[in-house]
Design a protein around this motif. Structure first.
Motif, PDB file in Angstrom:
ATOM      1  N   TYR A  54       0.623  -1.285   0.031  1.00 18.46           N
ATOM      2  CA  TYR A  54      -0.024   0.008   0.069  1.00 18.46           C
ATOM      3  C   TYR A  54       1.022   1.138   0.008  1.00 18.46           C
ATOM      4  N   ARG A  59      -2.252   0.288  -4.526  1.00 18.98           N
ATOM      5  CA  ARG A  59      -1.590  -0.855  -4.040  1.00 18.98           C
ATOM      6  C   ARG A  59      -0.732  -1.186  -5.371  1.00 18.98           C
ATOM      7  N   GLY A  79      -2.624   5.645  -1.438  1.00 25.64           N
ATOM      8  CA  GLY A  79      -3.796   4.843  -1.678  1.00 25.64           C
ATOM      9  C   GLY A  79      -3.652   3.713  -2.835  1.00 25.64           C
TER      10      GLY A  79
END
Length: 236
Positions: free
Chosen positions: A50, A65, A63
């Protein structure tokens, strides 16, 4: 009605409920096997991280991934331009967090689920590998140079200068010089100038190479390997 049913024989009821119990046991075993398999894959092949900060903008946004290959460097060398994930403990992060063990466990679970970032794991871009002479901002030249050749850094965050602090380092064996793409907000090798190690990160701390943005889906794309002077000769 059978005698067993009429008498309320508990063994008969147990026999009727057994298939449901066996079904739940199968589901639980399947879930446990899936978790173990996922853990093995993430421990040895690929992992998901993350992105908690904006230090790698515009490539990576908070935010995001990202998929990280843990085996990328098993058969090849780390190259300039690679985006790598590494354990920053002992360099960019303290060896011990100072948090209670329970809090550390919660952070680890959150990171594993892709819901939170880690305060010891970082993602940066490689600007210098072993043998490279990396410098910036000397003699009025604002560009970063590697072995005397200016680096084309069109990937850097718009409006940022290559570096707001000068540096001049020669990368020894087993070390890397790493910078974030959003230079004005990135804590990277420049943050450790003058400290033990001089901002040079051990290659043994590299977890893997960032391969792809997985989430959000609309940002899903591969993370290209930039060839930052791969053809340059290193200074001896």
């Amino acid at each position: 009605m059978s005698a067993a049913s009429a008498s309320g024989d508990p063994s008969a009821k147990h026999t009727k409920r057994r298939p449901r119990f066996v079904g739940w046991r199968f589901v639980l075993c399947a879930l446990a096997a899936a978790v173990i398999l996922a853990a093995l894959v993430r421990a040895f092949l690929f992992d998901v991280f993350y992105i908690p900060s904006d230090s790698m903008q515009p490539l990576l946004e908070p935010g995001d991934r990202i998929l990280v290959s843990r085996t990328a460097y098993d058969t090849e060398q780390i190259q300039r331009g690679d985006v790598v994930v590494f354990d920053g403990r002992g360099s960019l992060a303290p060896l011990h967090s100072g948090r209670p063990a329970v809090a550390d466990a919660a952070v680890t679970v959150g990171r594993w689920l892709g819901l939170a970032g880690s305060d010891t794991v970082y993602v940066k871009r490689v600007l210098g590998v072993a043998g490279d002479h990396v410098s910036c901002c000397s003699d009025g030249d604002p560009r970063i140079t590697v072995n005397g050749t200016p680096v084309d850094e069109s990937y850097v965050y718009p409006g940022d200068t290559p570096s707001d602090s000068a540096f001049d380092v020669v990368v020894p064996d087993g070390r890397l010089w790493l910078l974030g793409d959003h230079r004005s907000v990135s804590a990277d090798s420049r943050s450790l100038l003058g400290a033990p190690g001089g901002g040079l990160i051990s290659t043994e701390r590299v977890i893997g190479r960032a391969e792809r943005i997985l989430w959000p889906l609309e940002r899903g794309t591969s993370i290209d390997r930039l060839s930052l002077g791969a053809e340059w000769n290193t200074e001896k």
